[in-house]
Design an enzyme around this catalytic site. Structure first.
Site, PDB file in Angstrom:
ATOM      1  N   GLY A 174      -4.567 -95.606  29.008  1.00 40.37           N
ATOM      2  CA  GLY A 174      -4.155 -96.366  27.831  1.00 40.37           C
ATOM      3  C   GLY A 174      -2.714 -96.083  27.457  1.00 40.37           C
ATOM      4  O   GLY A 174      -1.958 -95.486  28.214  1.00 40.37           O
ATOM      5  N   GLY A 175      -2.346 -96.506  26.251  1.00 43.50           N
ATOM      6  CA  GLY A 175      -0.975 -96.331  25.776  1.00 43.50           C
ATOM      7  C   GLY A 175      -0.459 -97.524  25.009  1.00 43.50           C
ATOM      8  O   GLY A 175       0.746 -97.780  24.989  1.00 43.50           O
ATOM      9  N   ALA A 176      -1.372 -98.270  24.361  1.00 43.03           N
ATOM     10  CA  ALA A 176      -0.988 -99.413  23.516  1.00 43.03           C
ATOM     11  C   ALA A 176      -0.159-100.443  24.263  1.00 43.03           C
ATOM     12  O   ALA A 176       0.651-101.140  23.662  1.00 43.03           O
ATOM     13  CB  ALA A 176      -0.234 -98.933  22.266  1.00 43.03           C
ATOM     14  N   GLN A 245      -9.271 -96.724  29.638  1.00 44.06           N
ATOM     15  CA  GLN A 245      -9.287 -96.086  28.320  1.00 44.06           C
ATOM     16  C   GLN A 245      -8.330 -96.795  27.377  1.00 44.06           C
ATOM     17  O   GLN A 245      -7.181 -97.056  27.717  1.00 44.06           O
ATOM     18  CB  GLN A 245      -8.908 -94.602  28.456  1.00 44.06           C
ATOM     19  CG  GLN A 245      -9.048 -93.803  27.175  1.00 44.06           C
ATOM     20  CD  GLN A 245      -7.743 -93.680  26.385  1.00 44.06           C
ATOM     21  OE1 GLN A 245      -6.656 -93.799  26.948  1.00 44.06           O
ATOM     22  NE2 GLN A 245      -7.868 -93.447  25.087  1.00 44.06           N
ATOM     23  N   SER A 246      -8.809 -97.168  26.183  1.00 46.71           N
ATOM     24  CA  SER A 246      -7.986 -97.841  25.164  1.00 46.71           C
ATOM     25  C   SER A 246      -7.397 -99.135  25.723  1.00 46.71           C
ATOM     26  O   SER A 246      -8.141-100.007  26.156  1.00 46.71           O
ATOM     27  CB  SER A 246      -6.906 -96.880  24.665  1.00 46.71           C
ATOM     28  OG  SER A 246      -6.259 -97.388  23.516  1.00 46.71           O
ATOM     29  N   ALA A 247      -6.073 -99.255  25.721  1.00 44.94           N
ATOM     30  CA  ALA A 247      -5.457-100.453  26.297  1.00 44.94           C
ATOM     31  C   ALA A 247      -5.817-100.594  27.769  1.00 44.94           C
ATOM     32  O   ALA A 247      -5.954-101.711  28.288  1.00 44.94           O
ATOM     33  CB  ALA A 247      -3.939-100.386  26.138  1.00 44.94           C
ATOM     34  N   ASP A 348     -13.508 -94.186  15.070  1.00 44.59           N
ATOM     35  CA  ASP A 348     -12.271 -94.662  15.682  1.00 44.59           C
ATOM     36  C   ASP A 348     -11.570 -95.637  14.739  1.00 44.59           C
ATOM     37  O   ASP A 348     -12.135 -96.670  14.378  1.00 44.59           O
ATOM     38  CB  ASP A 348     -12.589 -95.362  17.009  1.00 44.59           C
ATOM     39  CG  ASP A 348     -11.344 -95.647  17.845  1.00 44.59           C
ATOM     40  OD1 ASP A 348     -10.248 -95.726  17.269  1.00 44.59           O
ATOM     41  OD2 ASP A 348     -11.483 -95.805  19.070  1.00 44.59           O
ATOM     42  N   HIS A 380     -10.537 -91.969  18.033  1.00 42.85           N
ATOM     43  CA  HIS A 380     -10.014 -92.659  19.213  1.00 42.85           C
ATOM     44  C   HIS A 380      -9.616 -91.690  20.318  1.00 42.85           C
ATOM     45  O   HIS A 380      -9.755 -91.995  21.504  1.00 42.85           O
ATOM     46  CB  HIS A 380      -8.789 -93.504  18.802  1.00 42.85           C
ATOM     47  CG  HIS A 380      -8.327 -94.450  19.861  1.00 42.85           C
ATOM     48  ND1 HIS A 380      -9.053 -95.558  20.253  1.00 42.85           N
ATOM     49  CD2 HIS A 380      -7.196 -94.461  20.631  1.00 42.85           C
ATOM     50  CE1 HIS A 380      -8.403 -96.213  21.184  1.00 42.85           C
ATOM     51  NE2 HIS A 380      -7.279 -95.570  21.449  1.00 42.85           N
TER      52      HIS A 380
END
Length: 443
Positions: A174-176, A245-247, A348, A380
């Protein structure tokens, strides 16, 4: 309906890293002009003698030649590393300036950025330990080239025991969509490698170097490399699992859905197949961008920059897996999807856990095999950073390992695996519970 991605012209970047492979080493470089000419998805010297030198009276011994060659090689390697570092620094500086132009002087992103710096500072001791492992462990193969685009690199984490082919995890970090980097997966790679699993952390272009189309393209090429080459590194090509994960969970979901649509005949086939992925694990991801755009804006990822990442408001639905799977034109692609298992913490705030719930409910309504695991009170970053750094029992990784190993060796269903893990965990600590929304088991 076809899920189409439009290429985005990447920024020029020096591409002189060595390509690591089991048997040979080569260099790769690409120019912006050459990249523009390539399609969105691609299918998968003898030594010269010195005659003049032979006339010299004084001969040079073989050890001296080897020493001279070694010094020359190290000098060239050092010069190449310095040149690459300078080019990377220039590129990052230019991209940072471009990104700041998008962000402006909004207080939300500034406060979030300062909070991130403070948070990273508190975790510095743990990060230093992971960083030492990443740079100095013999089990890590860094920056293996999987394509000819900027940042087409991946890191491999190999188990210490070599006793047959190992299951494989392809991981999209991830990392937006802005600060994602393959090294962020070092902690996950280490913990899974300790469990005898080969992990490939795939890097991809971030914004503003690329938009969501470029990220999906890079992830697809990285997965293709894993599917077609992991056997050379001790991985089992018949046991490949995808984690995002995430983004990265959003990007990975789009990638696997796009591949399923291609295999239904709407677009040409590529060098890997959805059937090669045994299961997809999504950690703290978002899957409906239309519903999340306002939430991200309130969290500091402003609407203007987010819409630029997603290539405009009119394209938000095309990059929302939850919406795409409901389109009647892709109904045949749903049957090709692997088992989807989503993980999310109920506390989250970055991406609400309802994002995973709704996606699983949608997949269920379409007949797809999907499950969700909710972790009570987890945030999160708890699942991905804090829990592994604390050491000891890691609920998330135990669930993943149970699916990878349990479903194969013990022929258990996911529900049976969940029951055994939940009972064990309750006997260990009754103050903590793991909730599986779609498969709730009464105690």
């Amino acid at each position: 309906m076809s899920l189409e991605f439009h290429p985005h012209t990447p920024s020029p970047q020096s591409d002189e890293e060595e390509k690591a492979s089991p048997s040979s080493t080569s260099s790769s470089a690409s120019s912006p002009a050459a990249e523009d000419a390539r399609p969105f998805l691609r299918p998968s010297a003898s030594a010269a003698g010195g005659g003049g030198r032979s006339r010299r009276r004084r001969t040079v011994s073989e050890p001296s030649l080897r020493s001279l060659s070694s010094h020359t090689s190290r000098g060239r390697s050092f010069g190449r590393d310095v040149g690459h570092a300078a080019a990377e620094t220039f590129l990052l500086t230019r991209l940072a300036i471009t990104l700041l132009r998008y962000l402006g002087v909004g207080y939300r992103w500034i406060t979030k950025f300062l909070a991130l710096i403070f948070y990273a500072t508190l975790l510095t001791p743990g990060f230093l330990q992971v960083g030492y492992y990443y740079f100095f462990s013999s089990q890590v193969r860094r920056s293996i080239i999987y394509g000819d685009r900027p940042r087409n690199r991946l890191d491999l984490y190999l188990p210490t025991k070599v006793d047959g082919l190992k299951p494989v995890v392809a991981f999209v970090t991830g990392g937006a969509w802005i600060i994602g980097y393959k090294a962020w997966g070092a902690l996950l790679g280490r913990r899974l490698a300790e469990r005898g699993i080969v992990v490939a952390c795939i890097d991809y272009r971030n914004f503003p170097q690329g938009t969501i189309s470029d990220m999906v393209e890079d992830a697809s090429q990285g997965i293709s490399f894993v599917c077609n080459n992991i056997g050379s590194y001790g991985g089992d090509p018949n046991r490949i699992y995808l984690i995002g994960q995430s983004a990265g969970a959003h990007i990975a979901a789009l990638t696997i859905l796009d591949q399923a649509i291609k295999e239904c005949g709407e677009r040409e086939c590529t060098s890997w197949s959805v059937s090669q992925i045994k299961a997809y694990f999504g950690i703290s991801g978002g899957y409906n961008m239309l519903e999340l755009v306002d939430h991200f804006h309130s969290r500091g990822l402003y609407r203007s920059i987010f819409l630029s990442i997603m290539e405009g408001e009119q394209n938000l639905w095309r990059f929302s897996p939850e919406i795409l799977v409901q389109d009647s034109s892709v109904k045949h692609a749903i049957s090709l999807l692997p088992h989807v298992i989503l993980f999310h913490g109920t506390s989250d705030q970055s991406i609400p856990s309802t994002a995973s719930k709704k996606f699983v409910d949608t997949l269920h309504s379409l007949g797809a095999k999907a499950d969700i695991v909710l972790f009570e009170g987890k945030t999160h970053t708890d699942l991905f950073i804090q829990d592994p750094l604390r050491g000891g029992k890691d609920e998330l990784l135990e669930h993943i390992a149970a699916v990878i190993y349990g479903a194969r060796s013990q022929n258990k269903s996911l529900l049976e695996i969940h029951v055994s893990i939940t009972r064990w965990w309750k006997t260990r600590s009754r103050s903590r519970r793991c909730f599986w929304c779609s498969m709730c088991v009464s105690s």
